[in-house]
Design an enzyme around this catalytic site. Structure first.
Site, PDB file in Angstrom:
ATOM      1  N   SER A   1       0.752  -1.155  -0.076  1.00  0.00           N
ATOM      2  CA  SER A   1       0.159   0.014  -0.018  1.00  0.00           C
ATOM      3  C   SER A   1       0.909   1.280  -0.015  1.00  0.00           C
ATOM      4  O   SER A   1       0.239   2.261  -0.409  1.00  0.00           O
ATOM      5  CB  SER A   1      -0.903  -0.113   1.257  1.00  0.00           C
ATOM      6  OG  SER A   1      -0.374  -0.712   2.413  1.00  0.00           O
TER       7      SER A   1
ATOM      8  N   HIS B   1      -3.625  -3.265  -6.004  1.00  0.00           N
ATOM      9  CA  HIS B   1      -3.566  -2.944  -4.627  1.00  0.00           C
ATOM     10  C   HIS B   1      -5.052  -2.911  -4.214  1.00  0.00           C
ATOM     11  O   HIS B   1      -6.193  -2.334  -4.767  1.00  0.00           O
ATOM     12  CB  HIS B   1      -3.274  -1.534  -4.582  1.00  0.00           C
ATOM     13  CG  HIS B   1      -3.561  -0.788  -3.127  1.00  0.00           C
ATOM     14  ND1 HIS B   1      -3.783   0.462  -3.045  1.00  0.00           N
ATOM     15  CD2 HIS B   1      -3.247  -1.371  -1.895  1.00  0.00           C
ATOM     16  CE1 HIS B   1      -3.898   0.692  -1.658  1.00  0.00           C
ATOM     17  NE2 HIS B   1      -3.505  -0.315  -1.212  1.00  0.00           N
TER      18      HIS B   1
ATOM     19  N   GLU C   1      -6.941  -0.826  -7.495  1.00  0.00           N
ATOM     20  CA  GLU C   1      -5.827  -0.013  -7.800  1.00  0.00           C
ATOM     21  C   GLU C   1      -4.854  -0.886  -8.681  1.00  0.00           C
ATOM     22  O   GLU C   1      -4.012  -1.673  -7.880  1.00  0.00           O
ATOM     23  CB  GLU C   1      -5.329   0.731  -7.021  1.00  0.00           C
ATOM     24  CG  GLU C   1      -5.159   2.170  -7.268  1.00  0.00           C
ATOM     25  CD  GLU C   1      -4.947   3.043  -5.938  1.00  0.00           C
ATOM     26  OE1 GLU C   1      -4.629   2.737  -4.685  1.00  0.00           O
ATOM     27  OE2 GLU C   1      -4.618   4.254  -6.136  1.00  0.00           O
TER      28      GLU C   1
ATOM     29  N   ASN D   1      -4.995   6.171  -1.418  1.00  0.00           N
ATOM     30  CA  ASN D   1      -4.311   6.828  -0.379  1.00  0.00           C
ATOM     31  C   ASN D   1      -3.900   7.947  -0.252  1.00  0.00           C
ATOM     32  O   ASN D   1      -3.858   8.753   0.856  1.00  0.00           O
ATOM     33  CB  ASN D   1      -3.461   5.765   0.143  1.00  0.00           C
ATOM     34  CG  ASN D   1      -4.069   4.469   0.598  1.00  0.00           C
ATOM     35  OD1 ASN D   1      -5.235   4.609   0.804  1.00  0.00           O
ATOM     36  ND2 ASN D   1      -3.098   3.270   0.838  1.00  0.00           N
TER      37      ASN D   1
HETATM   38  P1  NAD Z   1      -0.141  -9.209   7.729  1.00  0.00           P
HETATM   39  O1  NAD Z   1       0.867  -8.866   8.786  1.00  0.00           O
HETATM   40  O2  NAD Z   1      -1.614  -9.477   8.307  1.00  0.00           O
HETATM   41  O3  NAD Z   1       0.103 -10.398   6.927  1.00  0.00           O
HETATM   42  C1  NAD Z   1       1.352 -10.398   6.154  1.00  0.00           C
HETATM   43  C2  NAD Z   1       1.434 -12.052   6.036  1.00  0.00           C
HETATM   44  O4  NAD Z   1       2.602 -12.285   5.327  1.00  0.00           O
HETATM   45  C3  NAD Z   1       1.848 -12.772   7.489  1.00  0.00           C
HETATM   46  O5  NAD Z   1       0.911 -13.894   7.326  1.00  0.00           O
HETATM   47  C4  NAD Z   1       3.211 -13.281   7.445  1.00  0.00           C
HETATM   48  O6  NAD Z   1       3.243 -14.698   7.974  1.00  0.00           O
HETATM   49  C5  NAD Z   1       3.497 -13.332   6.012  1.00  0.00           C
HETATM   50  N1  NAD Z   1       4.568 -13.284   5.471  1.00  0.00           N
HETATM   51  C6  NAD Z   1       5.891 -12.653   6.024  1.00  0.00           C
HETATM   52  N2  NAD Z   1       7.135 -13.027   5.413  1.00  0.00           N
HETATM   53  C7  NAD Z   1       6.615 -13.812   4.456  1.00  0.00           C
HETATM   54  C8  NAD Z   1       7.622 -14.559   3.678  1.00  0.00           C
HETATM   55  N3  NAD Z   1       8.752 -14.369   3.577  1.00  0.00           N
HETATM   56  N4  NAD Z   1       7.013 -15.563   2.856  1.00  0.00           N
HETATM   57  C9  NAD Z   1       5.792 -15.842   3.278  1.00  0.00           C
HETATM   58  N5  NAD Z   1       4.955 -15.209   3.921  1.00  0.00           N
HETATM   59  C10 NAD Z   1       5.411 -14.295   4.348  1.00  0.00           C
HETATM   60  O7  NAD Z   1      -0.386  -7.978   6.830  1.00  0.00           O
HETATM   61  P2  NAD Z   1      -1.329  -7.392   5.854  1.00  0.00           P
HETATM   62  O8  NAD Z   1      -2.042  -6.203   6.508  1.00  0.00           O
HETATM   63  O9  NAD Z   1      -2.122  -8.482   5.288  1.00  0.00           O
HETATM   64  O10 NAD Z   1      -0.502  -6.658   4.797  1.00  0.00           O
HETATM   65  C11 NAD Z   1       0.111  -7.378   3.768  1.00  0.00           C
HETATM   66  C12 NAD Z   1       0.349  -6.328   2.467  1.00  0.00           C
HETATM   67  O11 NAD Z   1      -0.731  -5.878   2.207  1.00  0.00           O
HETATM   68  C13 NAD Z   1       1.247  -5.281   2.892  1.00  0.00           C
HETATM   69  O12 NAD Z   1       2.104  -5.096   2.005  1.00  0.00           O
HETATM   70  C14 NAD Z   1       0.346  -4.057   3.174  1.00  0.00           C
HETATM   71  O13 NAD Z   1       0.774  -2.739   2.776  1.00  0.00           O
HETATM   72  C15 NAD Z   1      -0.776  -4.368   2.112  1.00  0.00           C
HETATM   73  N6  NAD Z   1      -2.189  -3.827   2.172  1.00  0.00           N
HETATM   74  C16 NAD Z   1      -2.602  -3.904   3.604  1.00  0.00           C
HETATM   75  C17 NAD Z   1      -3.746  -3.224   3.773  1.00  0.00           C
HETATM   76  C18 NAD Z   1      -4.439  -3.386   5.118  1.00  0.00           C
HETATM   77  O14 NAD Z   1      -5.493  -2.801   5.167  1.00  0.00           O
HETATM   78  N7  NAD Z   1      -4.010  -3.961   6.030  1.00  0.00           N
HETATM   79  C19 NAD Z   1      -4.640  -2.945   2.657  1.00  0.00           C
HETATM   80  C20 NAD Z   1      -4.102  -2.809   1.193  1.00  0.00           C
HETATM   81  C21 NAD Z   1      -2.550  -3.303   1.065  1.00  0.00           C
END
Ligand code: NAD
Length: 738
Positions: free
Chosen positions: A443, A464, A476, A514
């Site tokens: 994001s 996204h 997006e 955003n």
């Molecule tokens: P999260 O912490 O809930 O999930 C991340 C996951 O990735 C975890 O399950 C973790 O175990 C796994 N992970 C970490 N390293 C890894 C690896 N080397 N191999 C495989 N798995 C691995 O985070 P999230 O909120 O789901 O965010 C994930 C992505 O999505 C980020 O880039 C974030 O910026 C983006 N994002 C988040 C949102 C939101 O609202 N939270 C919205 C849009 C985009």
């Protein structure tokens, strides 16, 4: 059998003509000018043919009809705008006559002297439901796919072909108003309970049940054409109506803040229409419809929410000449909050998913999110047990990158950390087949930067998602500097497969959505610091048409995320890039008070245990000396929210981040609910005129800070009398080719 372009008419031995509506080359029947001509001819044909005792109208497609066609709606606006130029004094009258065409056609059907029954086999919306309501009998199939609605209000207009009058003469006034002012979909059984449908039958009984109504002697006279007809509940001058009507405008105002002319017109049509004979009532409806069509709101909402949304959904930005991708399998890496839901929406679209996390426990835990969602859907009757089981069977949790060797697309949703993402990109690319696309769901991290870790940046793109993924309709798609057309095509094919609406933007910090959202939240910080009472901030935003107040929204996205972003901005761009008062406010909330938002139960709001509702945190008022409410102009607060967001959107156009005004508009409404009645961020500017917008921005800049200063592009456009849709005409390419 008589064959028309869009209909066939086949009369059986009992003298019942079966009219089947089946438009060639379209997946759904819609009302076009030609369809209306043919329906008119069919009415004449069945009236003239003495062998025809009655008529059943149904659809040859899986749905009944979606209502009016885009081209017809567009034509009305074009017609009015052209007429206005020719002769402003007669343009409204001509529009009035034009919009009366459908009303007149349905009235002709209703008074043709032969009984008509509508056999509703699937979704029946808008004009198609208005036609069905003009039929003397209505039978609907009990299939789950049957949805019955008058959704016009959602695109800024209202049912203007007799709908407001017929619904209010069949259903009780309260249900009628509720149905039409919200545009909600009814199941067949709910429509029957409201008295809009006579019978609900098994799908294979539909035609025979409809014919039986005619054989049983269905009268070709609408109830309101019978002597002594009274609307359900007795009409307007009854004790019950005296309870309903004084409250109705207040309820509507609470729901819409007076921003939707179409919704208000429904109230007027029903209230006035129920007091006069039916044909006069139709004229009243026609008059209000003509008025509403002339509003900026109707024009802008139809453009963004109907026309542009369909065009983007159908791949308006998809590069030509690349064959459609059949997604055989998609990999999702990172089975956390986002990845788990991305796996769900992908499997729900029928695509097998390999869901990878660091260990099998984490991957399996990610899959359990889908299990919960499936259980929910089965409980609500949206999925059958078998469909739910099949969906789950499509998700395979794994801890092995090697399992991604046969996917067409990988979506990465691991921690928002450059190093973690780098390692994942390298590990995935080591197994990813030739030609497969890598998409990051980051994001905040620019795509071109992440793509530096890739051996094939041409196949690297941003996709996204927004949370909650299963509900948010927008995606997006972000182009890195080197992203190729194939990656874009695959990403758009994927977004289409999961039935979301894409916008395609160029790479920048915060992308499009955003960037705009944080302007909204930052304006609320400014207001807090000025001493505007928090409740007033939240209410002013809602009165401006935002679905969620900025403080509430900040709680949802997490206040510590705001802190992280502010700090990252300082690190990357220097101290001057953020307002130090904002940082102080957020540091105090997060570091001193541990108020991080909804996720830890305390933010700008308190979150008591259910069923108690969240409420603004009372201590917030002690942060800054409070102004008195009557010293504050609510109209200015409303403008500040909309203008600061719209200015940011204008900057993204100026910087070439967003290139198509449709995407800014649709993205702003679907991404963060930007006041939908405006038609979106750029329609808001175009709607008031760029000149007025520039003047308003300058006024706000002098009072509330330089972030309101109009940009060079805006000033230039104002000087030249341009609009965004004129200067950045999304159809310029098509026009040039024609
Ligand atoms: P999260 O912490 O809930 O999930 C991340 C996951 O990735 C975890 O399950 C973790 O175990 C796994 N992970 C970490 N390293 C890894 C690896 N080397 N191999 C495989 N798995 C691995 O985070 P999230 O909120 O789901 O965010 C994930 C992505 O999505 C980020 O880039 C974030 O910026 C983006 N994002 C988040 C949102 C939101 O609202 N939270 C919205 C849009 C985009």
């Amino acid at each position: 059998m008589t064959t028309y372009t869009n209909f066939t008419v086949e009369t059986d031995a009992d003298g019942i003509a079966l009219v089947t509506w089946d438009m060639p080359g379209k997946s759904m029947n819609v009302f076009t000018s030609e369809v209306m001509d043919e329906l008119n001819a069919i009415i004449d044909q069945t009236v003239a043919d003495s062998a025809v005792k009655g008529v059943v109208i149904t659809s040859g497609k899986s749905s009944f009809s979606g209502g009016a066609d885009l081209s017809m709606i567009k034509a009305m606006f074009t017609f009015y705008n052209e007429e206005k130029v020719k002769d402003p004094s007669t343009a409204a009258q001509k529009l009035f006559d034009l919009v009366g065409r459908m009303t007149g056609l349905f009235r002709k059907l209703e008074t043709s002297g032969k009984p008509w029954v509508s056999a509703i086999n699937g979704t029946c919306m808008g004009g198609a439901l208005e036609m069905s309501l003009a039929c003397h009998g209505r039978v609907a199939s009990n299939a789950k796919s049957v949805k019955i609605a008058l959704p016009e209000v959602k695109v800024g207009i209202f049912p203007g072909a007799g709908g407001t009058q017929r619904v209010a003469r069949l259903a009780d006034a309260q249900s009628a108003l509720q149905m039409m002012t919200t545009g909600q979909s009814l199941t067949a059984s709910r429509a029957k309970a409201m008295n809009l449908i006579h019978q609900v039958v098994e799908p294979d009984q539909l035609i025979s049940a409809a014919k039986q109504m005619i054989k049983d002697g269905l009268k070709p006279i609408a109830p309101w054409d019978e002597k002594g007809f009274k609307a359900p509940g007795g009409g307007i001058w009854t004790p019950a109506a005296a309870q309903l009507w004084p409250a109705a405008p207040a309820i509507l105002r609470r729901e819409t803040a007076g921003n939707y002319p179409g919704a208000l017109a429904i109230l007027k049509c029903v209230y006035e229409g129920l007091q006069v004979p039916f044909d006069t009532a139709l004229k009243i409806e026609q008059r209000y419809f003509t008025q509403v069509l002339q509003t900026t709101e109707a024009f802008s909402m139809i453009r963004s929410l109907f026309i542009s949304m369909q065009e983007l959904g159908k791949g308006a930005r998809r590069p030509a000449g690349i064959a459609k991708t059949e997604l055989k399998k998609v990999g999702v890496v990172g089975a956390g909050f986002m990845g788990a839901s991305i796996a769900y929406v992908t499997a729900a679209a029928g695509i097998p998913v390999t869901l990878v996390d660091r260990d099998i426990e984490a991957a399996t835990k990610g899959k359990s999110v889908s299990e919960g969602l499936v259980k929910d859907s089965v409980g609500k009757g949206r999925l059958t047990q078998d469909e739910g089981a099949a969906l789950l069977a499509r998700i395979t949790p794994s801890a092995e990158y090697a399992d991604l060797a046969d996917v067409n697309l990988v979506i990465e949703a691991v921690f928002e950390d450059r190093d973690v993402k780098k390692a994942v990109i390298e590990a995935v690319e080591a197994v990813l087949p030739e030609g497969a696309i890598f998409a990051s769901n980051t994001s905040t991290l620019p795509i071109s930067g992440l793509a530096k870790n890739s051996k094939r940046p041409v196949d690297f793109i941003g996709v996204h998602f927004f949370s909650p993924v299963e509900k948010m309709m927008l995606t997006e798609v972000i182009l890195g500097k080197e992203t190729g057309d194939k990656a874009l095509a695959v990403a758009l094919d994927y977004v289409a497969a999961i039935r979301k609406t894409p916008i395609v933007v160029n790479d920048t910090r915060g992308f499009f959505v955003n960037r705009c959202v944080f302007r909204y939240i930052h304006e609320a910080y400014d207001m807090l610091i000025e001493g505007v009472p928090p409740a007033m901030i939240e209410n002013a935003a809602k009165m401006a048409g935002m679905p969620v107040g900025p403080l509430s929204l900040n709680d949802e996205v997490a206040i510590d995320l705001s802190q992280k972003i502010l700090k990252a901005t300082v690190a990357d761009l220097g101290e001057a890039a953020v307002d130090p008062r904002h940082l102080a406010l957020i540091n105090r909330m997060v570091d001193e008070l541990d108020r991080r938002g909804r996720k830890n139960g305390k933010g700008f709001y308190d979150y008591p245990a259910k069923p108690a509702k969240k409420s603004l945190w009372p201590e917030l008022k002690t942060f800054y000396p409070q102004k008195k409410a009557d010293e504050i102009d609510v109209e200015v607060l409303k403008q500040r929210f909309l203008v600061t967001i719209a200015l940011e959107a204008a900057r993204t156009i100026e910087e070439g981040i967003v290139t198509d005004p449709r995407e800014a508009d649709v993205g702003s409404i679907l991404g963060f609910g930007f006041a939908p009645y405006t038609g979106g961020v750029l329609s808001y500017i175009d709607g008031m005129g760029v000149q007025s917008f520039v003047a308003l921005s300058e006024k706000l800049a002098s009072l509330y800070g330089p972030h309101f200063k109009p940009t060079a592009l805006l000033k230039e456009m104002a000087a030249n009398g341009q609009t965004f849709y004129g200067r950045f005409d999304p159809y310029a390419g098509a026009k040039a080719a024609a």
